[in-house]
Design an enzyme around this catalytic site. Structure first.
Site, short mmCIF file in Angstrom:
data_model
loop_
_atom_site.label_atom_id
_atom_site.label_comp_id
_atom_site.label_asym_id
_atom_site.label_seq_id
_atom_site.Cartn_x
_atom_site.Cartn_y
_atom_site.Cartn_z
N ASN A 187 0.84 -1.20 0.00
CA ASN A 187 0.00 0.00 0.00
C ASN A 187 0.87 1.26 0.00
O ASN A 187 2.07 1.20 -0.27
CB ASN A 187 -1.00 -0.01 1.16
N ARG A 188 0.28 2.40 0.31
CA ARG A 188 0.93 3.69 0.09
C ARG A 188 1.53 4.29 1.36
O ARG A 188 0.99 4.10 2.46
CB ARG A 188 -0.09 4.67 -0.51
N HIS A 194 3.72 0.01 -2.48
CA HIS A 194 4.09 -1.41 -2.52
C HIS A 194 5.60 -1.67 -2.49
O HIS A 194 6.10 -2.58 -3.15
CB HIS A 194 3.47 -2.07 -3.75
N HIS A 211 -1.18 -9.75 -3.94
CA HIS A 211 -1.95 -8.83 -4.77
C HIS A 211 -2.65 -9.57 -5.92
O HIS A 211 -2.59 -9.12 -7.07
CB HIS A 211 -1.04 -7.73 -5.32
N GLN A 217 -7.51 -4.41 2.08
CA GLN A 217 -7.67 -3.40 1.04
C GLN A 217 -8.60 -3.99 -0.02
O GLN A 217 -8.26 -4.96 -0.69
CB GLN A 217 -6.33 -3.02 0.42
N GLU A 255 -6.83 -7.69 -0.29
CA GLU A 255 -5.45 -7.67 0.18
C GLU A 255 -5.42 -7.52 1.71
O GLU A 255 -5.50 -6.42 2.23
CB GLU A 255 -4.69 -6.52 -0.47
#
Length: 350
Positions: free
Chosen positions: A78-79, A104, A176, A286, A315
């Site tokens: 993720n971010r 990621h 993912h 996610q 995710e």
């Protein structure tokens, strides 16, 4: 049963695909490149096996295509906002690869690594290992990562993630894969039904970074506590959905992480009769409806074109950008401490 075959090469070294099969002929293909799930063939109500995850026919597409198809992502899934975080008073800068943010793990995250493999025929599993060096992509600590895939005879795919670092660092690992229970080439996934054991979600800004708010799902399109079609509220007048072009949000499981994997999600497809149950000890998921899956240069297996909303990602992970928000999940891993989480994708028929 485990079968090994070559699947091209990267960095001047061979890439292998390991195919695990069970007594029901269900099988999964896993690449040493990125510990990537390439195929997942699952029986439907007609008794036929169908590949229910997106992916490619050649290694070049995995290297050059986008979307992290089926890969293990990290060291931080993720971010992370603007690629920056502070740990024990020291600021770290990461590679920026998603607008103004880091996504990621950066330019060369786990999805680009060649994993070493140890087979375990008795358990129908493979143990995959890779190393992330100290300050690689800007993260502190030399980290050993181990991902174990196990296919059981009751049609469950178990993924266990373990890691240790020689320095204090941050970590967030997930897989993912993009799922469509009718088959990856069957069209929209918005007709699948989904239930999530999640009572809150994380709104984002226009760069998909958390605003810092943890919001109740009550009265929002993010309430999946009762099973509903993914598309039921997809086009509703909701600002969070509009920003992301669909679902691309972290939903937080009731009670947070657990000691052992528990049932947290159920994805169903009436057309094929397939049900995927997700068991995990992770605190969040996610939910991503493939809003950016439209790269025409890299068609999927068999030449099938990419299309948005033709698959869904679930995710399991910790909260995005956690290190930069008070009250978010703890993603700090102390030196010598073991990171250890498990997610199980269990398949059955309606």
């Amino acid at each position: 049963m485990i079968v090994k075959r070559e699947f091209g090469s990267v960095y001047g070294k061979p890439v292998y695909e390991y195919v695990l099969s069970n007594k029901n002929q269900m099988n999964v293909g896993i690449l040493t490149y990125g510990a990537t799930l390439r195929t997942l063939n699952v029986p439907g109500k007609d008794g036929r096996l169908t590949d229910v995850i997106c992916g490619y026919d050649d290694i070049k597409s995995y290297v050059e295509g986008d979307g992290y198809q089926g890969a293990v992502v990290g060291r931080y899934a993720n971010r992370i906002a603007k690629g920056r975080f502070t740990l024990d008073g020291e600021e770290y800068s990461l590679f920026i690869n998603n607008g103004v943010n880091s996504l990621h793990g950066g330019e060369y995250g786990l999805n680009t690594k060649l994993f070493a493999v140890c087979e375990n025929d008795k358990n129908n599993s493979i143990v995959m290992t890779a190393v992330l060096e100290d300050m690689e992509e800007g993260y502190p600590g030399r980290m050993m990562v181990e991902v174990t895939y196990t296919l059981t005879d009751d049609n469950a795919l178990k993924i266990n993630y373990r890691a240790k670092s020689d320095k204090k660092t941050i970590i967030n690992l997930t897989n993912h894969s993009y799922f469509n229970l009718s088959g990856y080439a069957s069209g929209s996934v918005l007709y699948h039904t989904l239930r999530l054991d999640a009572d809150s979600y994380i709104p984002t800004d226009d760069t998909l970074i958390p605003t810092g708010e943890i919001k109740s799902v009550d009265g929002t399109p993010f309430d999946f506590r009762t099973e509903k079609r993914i598309g039921q509220d997809f086009y509703s007048e909701d600002n969070d959905l509009k920003i992301a072009g669909g679902y691309d949000h972290c939903l937080n499981f009731i009670g947070g992480e657990t000691e052992e994997p528990v049932l947290r999600a159920e994805l169903k497809d009436a057309k094929s009769g397939r049900v995927m149950k997700v068991y995990t000890d992770q605190p969040c998921v996610q939910l991503y409806t493939a809003n950016f899956m439209n790269n025409s240069a890299y068609p999927f297996k068999g030449g099938f074109a990419q299309h948005t909303q033709n698959a869904v990602c679930l995710e399991t992970q910790h909260m995005p950008d956690s290190i930069n928000h008070d009250g978010f999940t703890n993603v700090v891993l102390d030196a010598g401490e073991e990171y250890n989480y498990t997610t199980v994708f269990a398949f059955e028929l309606m």
